[in-house]
Structures are given as C-alpha cells and as structure tokens.
Enzyme design. Structure first.
Site, mmCIF file in Angstrom:
data_model
loop_
_atom_site.group_PDB
_atom_site.id
_atom_site.type_symbol
_atom_site.label_atom_id
_atom_site.label_comp_id
_atom_site.label_asym_id
_atom_site.label_seq_id
_atom_site.Cartn_x
_atom_site.Cartn_y
_atom_site.Cartn_z
ATOM 1 N N GLY A 128 44.778 4.311 -35.916
ATOM 2 C CA GLY A 128 44.309 5.341 -34.991
ATOM 3 C C GLY A 128 44.991 5.129 -33.651
ATOM 4 O O GLY A 128 46.010 4.437 -33.560
ATOM 5 N N LEU A 129 44.413 5.696 -32.610
ATOM 6 C CA LEU A 129 45.044 5.561 -31.297
ATOM 7 C C LEU A 129 45.256 4.103 -30.937
ATOM 8 O O LEU A 129 46.330 3.704 -30.493
ATOM 9 C CB LEU A 129 44.182 6.230 -30.233
ATOM 10 C CG LEU A 129 44.190 7.753 -30.265
ATOM 11 C CD1 LEU A 129 43.350 8.298 -29.118
ATOM 12 C CD2 LEU A 129 45.597 8.281 -30.168
ATOM 13 N N ARG A 155 25.660 13.830 -23.008
ATOM 14 C CA ARG A 155 25.445 14.048 -24.432
ATOM 15 C C ARG A 155 24.070 13.629 -24.924
ATOM 16 O O ARG A 155 23.405 14.359 -25.649
ATOM 17 C CB ARG A 155 26.497 13.270 -25.214
ATOM 18 C CG ARG A 155 27.864 13.826 -25.010
ATOM 19 C CD ARG A 155 28.918 12.992 -25.671
ATOM 20 N NE ARG A 155 30.181 13.701 -25.573
ATOM 21 C CZ ARG A 155 31.327 13.272 -26.076
ATOM 22 N NH1 ARG A 155 31.365 12.126 -26.716
ATOM 23 N NH2 ARG A 155 32.421 13.974 -25.953
ATOM 24 N N HIS A 159 28.237 10.656 -33.776
ATOM 25 C CA HIS A 159 29.600 11.010 -33.461
ATOM 26 C C HIS A 159 30.455 9.795 -33.113
ATOM 27 O O HIS A 159 31.617 9.702 -33.481
ATOM 28 C CB HIS A 159 29.533 11.978 -32.279
ATOM 29 C CG HIS A 159 30.815 12.223 -31.614
ATOM 30 N ND1 HIS A 159 31.908 12.657 -32.308
ATOM 31 C CD2 HIS A 159 31.214 12.099 -30.336
ATOM 32 C CE1 HIS A 159 32.909 12.801 -31.467
ATOM 33 N NE2 HIS A 159 32.536 12.443 -30.276
ATOM 34 N N GLU A 200 37.355 1.812 -30.801
ATOM 35 C CA GLU A 200 35.936 2.001 -31.122
ATOM 36 C C GLU A 200 35.361 0.791 -31.857
ATOM 37 O O GLU A 200 34.159 0.551 -31.821
ATOM 38 C CB GLU A 200 35.764 3.273 -31.970
ATOM 39 C CG GLU A 200 34.305 3.710 -32.130
ATOM 40 C CD GLU A 200 34.136 4.958 -32.988
ATOM 41 O OE1 GLU A 200 35.155 5.594 -33.338
ATOM 42 O OE2 GLU A 200 32.978 5.300 -33.311
ATOM 43 N N LEU A 202 39.418 8.385 -26.288
ATOM 44 C CA LEU A 202 40.873 8.398 -26.456
ATOM 45 C C LEU A 202 41.500 7.472 -25.431
ATOM 46 O O LEU A 202 42.426 6.718 -25.708
ATOM 47 C CB LEU A 202 41.400 9.822 -26.275
ATOM 48 C CG LEU A 202 40.793 10.867 -27.220
ATOM 49 C CD1 LEU A 202 41.393 12.231 -26.952
ATOM 50 C CD2 LEU A 202 41.034 10.480 -28.666
ATOM 51 N N ARG A 259 28.860 6.709 -24.230
ATOM 52 C CA ARG A 259 30.235 6.966 -23.810
ATOM 53 C C ARG A 259 30.349 8.349 -23.185
ATOM 54 O O ARG A 259 29.762 9.309 -23.668
ATOM 55 C CB ARG A 259 31.160 6.881 -25.021
ATOM 56 C CG ARG A 259 32.603 7.131 -24.716
ATOM 57 C CD ARG A 259 33.461 6.991 -25.947
ATOM 58 N NE ARG A 259 33.133 7.975 -26.969
ATOM 59 C CZ ARG A 259 33.496 9.255 -26.922
ATOM 60 N NH1 ARG A 259 34.165 9.714 -25.894
ATOM 61 N NH2 ARG A 259 33.160 10.072 -27.893
ATOM 62 N N GLY A 296 45.163 1.302 -32.916
ATOM 63 C CA GLY A 296 45.994 0.557 -33.852
ATOM 64 C C GLY A 296 47.458 0.946 -33.784
ATOM 65 O O GLY A 296 48.337 0.080 -33.691
ATOM 66 N N GLY A 306 44.489 -0.623 -39.153
ATOM 67 C CA GLY A 306 44.076 0.663 -38.594
ATOM 68 C C GLY A 306 45.227 1.270 -37.818
ATOM 69 O O GLY A 306 45.976 0.555 -37.144
#
Lengths: 636, 238, 252
Positions: free
Chosen positions: A42-43, A329, A400, A424, A440, A434, A45, A40
């Site tokens: 993403g942020l 949320r 989400h 995540e 992030l 969350r 990884g 991965g």
C-alpha cells in the site's frame, strides 16, 4: 516490558531533524549486504520498498494480491493533508499537528504527530514529481479543499480517487526499482509467520497460487499490512485486508497498542441485505454540500420528497450549530446511530439517514454539483439504483479505519528489534481518532521519509544475516505454519468460513462497535470465545493446501480475527473512558459527548502476548503533552 | 534487412498505416484516371497512352507501388499469424460492442478480396492485349476503352467489380481512420470527425468507382449506337 | 418494500489448474436478491457449493468498490458484464431478469493465462509498468510542488488517463488481446505532464518493447477496449502514445 518510545529530546520543532542527525548511517557500498523485507504494497509499503531500494539496500517486496497496485490504499477517495498553506488561510505545520493531536482526542504521541505534520509538505512535493495528477486551478497551481471538519483548506486531491493516484505513484516508484532489478517482487504471497531469534530474522509466506511455503531471511522486516477493520466482517475495507501478519508478529513478541480504537466512517452505503459483503464508503467531502436529516416522527415511511421541510430533522445542524454537517467522523457516526436506534432511520432496513443535496443543487446548479461529486453520485446510483439528483442519498456509518496497531517507538520499530511497522498497521499517529485525509499522509510519511532513515539506523548496528546459520529457524517456522494449515483442513465440519466471519462481525458490531457498554463487552467476549471453539470444530475448508485455495486463505484470516476480536474487547473493557473512536456509554457528558479521563487513561494501552492459555498482559505508555493543552472536544 | 522481420508490433502497425496511406493516394489517383472514361474513348485511351509514355519512370513507380502493396500485405499476414497465438482458447460467447465498426470486423475479409480483385484486374486490363476482338465496340476497335466497355457488358463481371469496390470502401473506412489513430492524430476532440471523414471519404471512393461499370453496363445494354458514338467523339485520334 | 428475488442459471468455467483443459459447469441459483452485486452472487453460489462439498469457484476480487481492478470476468461475452463503465463488483443483479442464463468465463489471453477457474495471471501488466511506466523521481529529490505549473486542461486529461485500474478488461475484450489501452493510458498520463517529459520517448520505447515480449497482440484500432473499460478511458490515449512512438522513431 520496557516500552522505550525513544522520543528525541529538544524542542518539538527540532526533534526530527536532531534525531536524523543522531541516526547512524550505513555507507553506500555496504548497503547491498543488507536484506530488508517489506510486507504489503500500500502507500506505506510501496513507498518504503522503493525508497529503501533507491538507497541501495537489497529489498524484497511482498503483496497478497496479484499486483502491488491493488493494495487497499487505492480506495481512499477524499484527499491528503499537507501544511503547505497555499491558500493563505492560516495553516502551518503546528496547526496541522495541533488539529491531528486534538482530532485524535489526545491519545497520540506529540513527537510523532509533529513529525507527520512536518513531512506532509515533502510528500506533496514527492508525489507531484512522480506525476500524481492532483487537481489544479486554471492558473496551473495546485487546488486545495477543506475536508472533514478542518477549518483550513489543506487537502490536496485527485478527483475522488486520491488514494488511487498516490498509490499508483508509489507503485510506479516500486515498479521502477523492480524493473531495474533492485527489488524482488513476490505477489500473491501471504505472510503467515515472523521468524524471530532475539531480533527479527525473516518471514514465512505462503505462495497463494502453488500453496508452497517459502521462507525469506533478512536483516530487517517492514510490516505495512494495513488495519483490522474486517474483524467486523462488514467494513469499507477490501476483502483481503486482514490482521494476520500483524497478529502473527504479535504472537512472536511484538506488542499491540490500542486495539479498541476503530474509526467508524459516517458516509457509507447502508446495509441492504444479509448477503452483503461490503459497505462501500463515499467520501465524506459529500458532507460539504449534503445535509443530513431524518423524519422528525419515528416510523415515518413516506418517501423523502413527501416529507415537508418542517417535518425533517437536520439533526447535525441542530445539535452542532457551528460545525453542522461537518462535525468529526465519530460525532457524526454516533448521532446517526442514535437517530436510527430511536426509530427514525430510513430505507428498507430503517438503518440509514438521508444525505440531501437538494439545497445545494438549487443554490449552485446541477452542473456544479456534478463537477464536484459526479463520480460519487454515479457510484451511488450504480450500487443502489437511485440517483442522488432525484432521491436523497441514504447513508449509514461503517467501520473504516483502525487507529490501533502494533506498538512502535519513534523510529517505527516494534518491540521486536528489526521489525518496523508502518502506516495503518502501527498505532502511532492518530491517537483515538483519525482526521479525514490523514491516513494517506501517514502512510507516505512513514514509507518515504521515516523508515528509510530509521531502518538504516537499525541496520548500521547489526551484522548482515548469515543465511546458512538461519536454516533451522526457517525449517521450524515452515513446519509450524504447515501444522496450522493442516489443522484447518482437517476440521471438516459443516459450516463455511464466511459463516463464522459473519457471526464474528455481528458480535463485534453489536458489542464493540460505535457505542460500548461494560455489559455488552462482557457478553461479546463470551460470545467470541464460544464462536472460536465452534470454529475449530465446525468449519469446513475444502480443497487442498497445494494450490490456489481461497477458502483456506480466508479460514486462516478468520481464525486470527477470532483471536483478535477477543483482544479488542479486552482493550475496550480496560479503557474506562470515552475517547475518539472508543465510546463507552458509561463515560459520557450530559449531552452525550464522550468523556475522557486524562488522569488515568492518558496513555496507550500496550498488549503483550503471553501464550495460548494465558491472558495477555497490559502495559502502558504514558503520553506526555508539553505543547498542547488537553481540552474537551466540543463541536457545538 | 531487419525491417523485413520487424520485431516491434507498433513499428509494424506504423508501416502498415503508412503503406496503407500511400495505397489510398494511389486509389485516388487511379480513380481520377478512371473517371476520364466518361469523357470517351479518346480521352481515356489518351490518358492510358500518356502513362505508358512515361516509362521507365512508370516502371519505377509501379515497382515501388508493388513493394508497398506487398509490404502492406506481408506485415498484415505477420500480425494475423501472431494474433492466432494470443488467444489460444476462444471465448464461448463474445459480444462485440456497438462501437466497433462493421468495416473493422471485415478487414481480414476485405483485404483478401481486394488482393484477388487486383490480381484479376491486372490480368484483365494491364497484362492483356489492348487490341483484337475484345476491344471491338460496334465494329470498331476502341483499344483499352473498348476492352473495359466490353468487359462491363457482362453482368457477372460488373457485379464482381462493384462487389470489389465495396470491399475497397469498407477497407478504407477502417483503414483511413485507423491511420489517424496509429499516427496519433486522433483525439477525443477530433476523433468523431475523423471517423466521419473517413466514412464519407470511403463511400465517395466506392461510389465513384462503381459509376463506371454501371455506366458501361447500361450504355451497352440500353444505350443506342448514337450514345456510343457520342462516347467516341474523334475517331481519328484512336 | 423487500428486495426482489430472482433465480439465475450459471454456466461457469471451471479449470483446476493452468494445465487443466477446463470446462463449463452449470449451476442454478435461487433466491438471488436483485440488490446483490455479481460477486456477492458468486459468494452465495460458493456457500451453496461448500455445503454440497463441491470446491467453490475461485475468482479474484478485493475492494468490491470498483477501484482496485482485481475482479473481472466475461459475463455473457462482455468484459465485466453488460453494464457500461462498471466493474464486476459493481454490477448489481437488478440488471438481470428471472431465469436469465449467465455464461461466466475468465479473461482469455495468452498474456494473461488462467490460473484457476476465473482467476488469471496479470503479472504481464506489472512487467509492462516496471519497464517504464513511471517518472523516475527518487525520494527526496522533488522541488516544491507548485514550482511547476500545469495546465488545468492537461492535468485533467492526465487524470482521465490515470484512472486506469489495471483490470485487464481491455485485453480481454480486444479481438487481438492487445493491452494498448492499458499501456496508452499510462504513457499518455505521464507524457501530458511536464514532469514526465524527460523520459517520455524512452518510456514509450521501453514499454512497447515489453508489450512485444509478453504474449499480447497488436492494436488494430477496433476500440473494443474503450467500450469494455470500466473507467471509460478514451482510445485517444492510445493515439497519444502512438504519437510519442512516432516521435521516438523520428528522433531515433
């Protein structure tokens, strides 16, 4: 199952620094003997791969897309929290910690969350140094905004593209190491198996272009493969986001925690038809100036402009006077669903509510609003063909983010030694819900700062892997994966993969979505089992395993989602309380607020895979709260 | 001689831009000389003579100009050859955006036209005799002036000249603003201005150049002897 | 009110592998709701193809909200289709008329060869970034974020440049298949920020050298890239990169 969370002793504020002192180190000259695989980009990884490589380890990085820069972190819009207190409005590390714990409805580990809050400041420093163009004041200082119900302005942002900019920063760091020959990059690879022999030994991936299976042996594996929102088919996640890597690790012995915790985001574009593949999210910063309303009368089909003020119900402002449109949320999402369920929804499918900027435009002027939300308005206009300057936006909640994930200890190591899970994909920091602008933060904290320290600690205790001794393990793994793939290809039924995915999504949304009931969950479970059976006899996967075959890729993922959905429902059934993203209609207050059961459920539920024919076993990691008092969330 | 086989595309572009800029200077200077045509044969021929008197410095200048020109062309050809390889399979449909100027699309056409024009131009005026029958106007030899004057009496020649000057203008329109872009002088703020500036500049250049053949043509066909005489004020200076 | 449905004729490039020569195939697709996106229309087509036992059209896509840069194809000769500032995934069918014919081709460039159908290999863009498209700030070495103040104007310009999604539309639209808008945007972003200064000139040289090594063409300032860019990145970023390159040659 021994779930040792390895939470360091000592006062909350000193846990991480004390722990770091106690972590073992690998001397710089020995680091290149160790191979770490990071799955991965993403942020979490990308930042972990870059940081581990900078330290001198031998790193291989894997991503499913054609480039590491495509990882779904890129789509995060709103911002990233940090306890810098640049606005002098009373923020502090403790307050960020407290808000995160409370926002998570007291289902996260204190020590992890405190560390997250502590590291938040370093993240901003790191990202600015990398050239992330955060928003600034005219003075040249960094700008902040309040986000998602926070009562301090602690969110840093880069227009509506914060995730993109942070990811490109981490991607830059990753590519720097790739360019210098320190990281070997494997793009268009999908992890299909984790190789375990007491401890983690490597992974098997499929080269999505050639179809070839490759095994990579290593001393440690870092999974940063994101969440499982796509079990709902329609979510705000990217198409390639899937649970496969985590699920296959689960089947190899990594326990899965809190699978039923799913976050529903309130401000998404509504469903417009049965061919829709995606629910696009719009930053919830929109709720700062937009007012949510529905017609007071159900079945009102007038155009919004024809409905006079007194016939509109600004229900969030009415029910939650002090937070108004900025309630968390889950609260917002449930309220919206309730309005639509009661027939007051708007739009073609009556499945949306208005988000109206009329008042804000009158008050601040079109230009100010455009400056703030221009790109979001453009995006809405592009998708729906309606301009929010003329017609109120229509929004509806969508899945989400998923708080659940593979269980990890304080070191972010799973129940398989040497398997670390970041971002995540793990369960650690957000509890049952969350807070906005925290995902992030967690991804980057895990990747830049936690994993480099804790992975080193693990490596210091093992000898570098002997590649020749592991070849039978590799062959075994390849063979099993191959078998799984050919089984999928051999079904040759008459239904497409998407057909099953859509069906699964409907089951999950209707039975394990915003609001859950024991009966609904029961039904959902049996529907899933039935669907799973049909999948393996009716799915039609064309093409071969020997080249780029997107149907085959999807089929493998949907097969895993079908199994995963089952676990999610089991978890939702066993958690007899409402908390955060998990709302059980049989556990609510008179006012319809979620009712926690701290006596019996102040724990993470941790699921252990047994085998195909046996139900997974449920373990508990008790959560101890020494620094915060558990209170009922109230946003009235 | 590594600059003969440049390995960097950006360097090639920069050299093309800079040589292009020098050529623009030359085009302007040449125009200034040409416009003396309007002042009559003696001024025009006097100017030509003055230039000739500047040898061997002029030789050096011509040589440098020749090198610049050759380099400009050579590198462009180099890029065009490379360009053929970068898209081996062509699009079956390709729409160009409205943003792309007409002139930029025609660069590879206007370039060769200018090249052919220059070769012919040199043969016509530079490497030809400035005496003899071709220079005679109204029974008098008017040297280079006469040569030019007579050559523009041919409609075909004038039209070709005008056509070539339009090609020069188009080439400059893209080339001049392109220079600003390649040298990084372009910005969102000034980009529009620079584009307009280079358009107006190139239109001016083309218009100025084409006044001469038009003037000469009309003078030749519709003017009377007087006018020609007026054009040749002081015969003693020839 | 129900969404309108239209019928579309597709002419789609089918190529089974990089070695295959490839050809166009024609399909008719009925019942396309105008609220569908272009990619959802391809999904629908693929569902139909699978039902007829024909292999579905391979196309790259991921976020479907215009930010990941994964999708992209030429639609009727325009990168990402006819709508300005829009990726293919955000192009909705309401921009087409009933019975329209859509010619769909992959990005064509030697630097981004076709893998299958509409899928191309864009790893060259990654290699360009890895040659220098970053600021070398090692993890842990950063000073306080507010230690360096940055002009809002410059920060905004950097953000404009940084919004590039790396989709490759600039290369696809460029008559010379040049990636200069992609490269220029990155160089521009980093050179506008004080943090990026120390490596600024070296970065330009390294990145542009890498461009030369890949099979890309040169920039001839036609600005087709700017028109095709779904994030409307300005060609002034290329100028800024060019300026850096000039500075580099002056300083040696």
């Amino acid at each position: 199952m021994n779930l040792n969370s390895r939470i360091p002793s000592g006062p909350l504020e000193q846990k991480w620094s004390n722990h770091k002192m106690n972590l073992k180190l690998v001397s710089p000259s020995r680091r290149s003997n160790y191979t770490v695989l990071v799955v991965g980009t993403g942020l979490a990884g990308a930042s972990a791969a870059a940081s581990l490589s900078e330290m001198g380890y031998n790193v291989k990085s894997f991503c499913i897309q054609d480039s590491p820069r495509r990882a779904h972190s890129i789509a995060a819009q709103g911002g990233i929290n940090a306890a810098k207190n640049y606005c002098n409005d009373g923020d502090s590390i403790f307050r960020l910690f407290y808000d995160t714990i409370k926002g998570g409805d007291y289902r996260a580990r204190e020590a992890n969350v405190y560390r997250l809050a502590e590291l938040s400041n370093n993240i901003i420093d790191q990202c600015v140094a990398q050239g992330v163009p955060f928003a600034r004041e005219y003075s040249g200082y960094l700008a902040n905004r309040s986000f998602g119900g926070a009562q301090v302005s602690r969110t840093f942002y880069a227009r509506g593209q914060t995730g993109q900019q942070l990811l490109l920063g981490a991607y830059g760091a990753l590519m720097k190491e790739v360019g210098r020959g320190n990281i070997e990059l494997f793009s268009r690879r999908e992890m299909l198996d984790l190789i375990v022999d007491e401890a983690v030994k490597g992974i098997t991936v499929r080269n999505l272009i050639s179809g070839e299976l490759e095994t990579h042996m290593a001393d440690a594996v870092v999974l940063a493969t994101g969440g499982y929102s796509n079990v709902f088919f329609l979510s705000t996640n990217a198409m390639a986001s899937n649970v496969t890597a985590a699920w296959r690790a689960y089947k190899k012995g990594a326990c899965f925690a809190n699978p039923c915790f799913v976050q529903i985001h309130p401000t998404c574009m509504p469903l417009e038809g049965d061919t829709q593949s995606k629910l696009t999210l719009m930053s919830e910063s929109l709720r700062n100036d937009g007012r949510v309303w529905v017609p007071k009368r159900s079945g009102d089909t007038r155009n919004p402009s024809e409905i006079p003020e007194e016939e509109r119900d600004y229900f969030l402002e009415r029910i939650y006077p002090s937070f108004g449109n900025l309630v968390p949320r889950d609260v917002a999402a449930r309220s919206m669903k309730k309005q639509c369920d009661e027939g007051r929804g708007v739009g073609e499918y009556k499945m949306s509510v208005y988000l109206d900027f009329g008042k804000a435009i009158d008050k601040f002027g079109k230009n100010v609003i455009f400056e703030k939300y221009g790109n979001l308005f453009d995006m809405y206009d592009r998708i729906t063909g309606e301009s929010p300057f003329q017609v109120p936006m229509r929004i509806y909640p969508a899945v989400h983010y998923t708080m659940g994930g593979l269980w990890v200890d304080y070191n972010l190591m799973s129940t398989i030694p040497g398997l670390f899970v970041l971002g995540e994909a793990n369960f650690s920091d957000h509890g049952a819900n969350r807070l906005g602008a925290s995902a992030l933060m967690q991804g980057l904290a895990d990747g830049y700062f936690v994993a480099p320290a804790t992975v080193s600690d693990y490596l210091a205790s093992v000898d570098p892997i002997q590649k020749d001794k592991s070849s039978t393990l590799a062959e075994d793994s390849k063979q099993k994966v191959n078998q799984h793939i050919s089984t999928l290809l051999k079904v040759k039924g008459n239904k497409t993969v998407d057909y099953f995915h859509k069906k699964l999504g409907q089951i999950m949304w209707n039975h394990c979505g915003i609001a859950r009931t024991p009966k609904g969950l029961e039904e959902g479970l049996s529907l899933i089992l039935e669907l799973k059976e049909r999948f393996w006899s009716e799915v039609n996967v064309l093409g071969s395993a020997k080249d780029l075959n997107q149907s085959l890729e999807k089929a493998g993922r949907v097969a895993d989602f079908l199994e995963y959905g089952e676990l999610m429902i089991l978890d939702a059934m066993s958690r007899n309380e409402s908390c955060g993203g998990h709302f059980r209609e049989d556990f609510q207050t008179d006012k319809g607020d979620p009712l926690r059961n701290d006596k019996d459920f102040c724990h993470a539920s941790v699921w252990e895979y047994k085998d195909k024919n046996q139900a997974p076993s449920r373990h508990q990691e008790e959560l101890l709260f020494e620094n915060v008092k558990l209170s009922q969330r109230s946003y009235e | 001689m590594s600059f003969l086989v440049p390995k960097s595309l950006i360097r090639i572009k920069q050299i093309i831009a800079v040589t292009g800029l020098f050529l623009i200077f030359f085009v302007v200077a040449h125009l200034a000389g040409n416009l003396t045509f309007f002042a009559g044969a003696d001024v025009f021929n006097g100017y030509a003579k003055k230039l000739q008197n500047m040898r061997p410095f002029l030789n050096f200048f011509e040589f440098v100009l020749f090198l610049i020109f050759i380099f400009h062309m050579y590198l462009t050809v180099f890029l065009i050859i490379r360009k053929r390889k970068v898209r081996p399979v062509k699009y079956s449909v390709q729409k160009s955006s409205a943003q792309r100027s007409f002139s930029s699309r025609l660069m590879t056409l206007t370039g060769p036209i200018i090249f052919i024009y220059i070769v012919l131009h040199l043969l016509d005026y530079t490497f030809s005799s400035h005496e003899g029958q071709a220079t005679v106007v109204n029974g008098k030899s008017l040297g280079l002036y006469g040569l030019v004057f007579n050559s523009f009496s041919s409609l075909r020649h004038s039209l070709w000249y005008i056509f070539s000057m339009v090609a020069v203008g188009l080439h400059l329109d893209h080339g001049f603003q392109s220079f600003f872009q390649t040298f990084g002088i372009y910005s969102s703020k000034y980009g529009g201005f620079l584009k307009k500036f280079s358009r107006i500049f190139s239109i001016c250049i083309t218009l100025s150049y084409v006044t001469i053949p038009i003037y000469a043509y009309f003078l030749n066909h519709y003017g009377n002897d007087q006018v020609i005489k007026v054009g040749v004020l002081d015969e003693s200076k020839l | 009110m129900m969404s309108k449905k239209i019928t579309l004729n597709f002419k789609i490039w089918r190529q089974s592998s990089p070695e295959d020569k490839g050809k166009f195939k024609e399909y008719q697709l009925e019942d396309v709701s105008v609220s569908m996106s272009f990619l959802e229309t391809l999904d629908l087509l693929n569902e139909k193809l699978v039902a007829q036992n024909e292999e579905p059209v391979a196309f790259d896509h991921d976020c479907r909200e215009g930010i990941c840069g994964m999708c992209g194809a030429m639609v009727n000769g325009e990168a990402h289709g006819p709508l300005k500032d829009t990726t293919l995934c955000q192009l909705h069918m309401r921009h087409f008329k009933d019975q329209d014919t859509l010619v769909v081709e992959p990005w064509r460039s030697a630097g981004m060869p076709v893998v299958k159908d509409l899928v191309v290999d864009r790893s060259a863009l990654d290699r360009i970034v890895s040659s220098g498209g970053y600021i070398s700030a090692k993890t842990g070495s950063a000073p306080d974020a507010n230690a360096t103040l940055i002009d809002k104007e410059k920060a905004d310009l950097a953000m404009d440049a940084a919004s590039c999604i790396g989709c490759g539309a600039c290369v696809a639209a460029c008559p010379n298949a040049s990636p200069m808008l992609f490269v220029g945007a990155k160089i521009s972003q980093l050179s506008l920020l004080p943090q990026g200064q120390p490596e600024s000139l070296q970065r330009v040289e390294d990145m542009l050298d890498q461009v030369d090594e890949e099979n890309f063409g040169h920039c001839s300032n036609t600005y087709e890239c700017e028109a095709a860019c779904p994030k409307s990145i300005s060609v002034s970023n290329i100028a800024r990169a060019n300026r850096q390159s000039i500075l580099k040659s002056l300083k040696g």
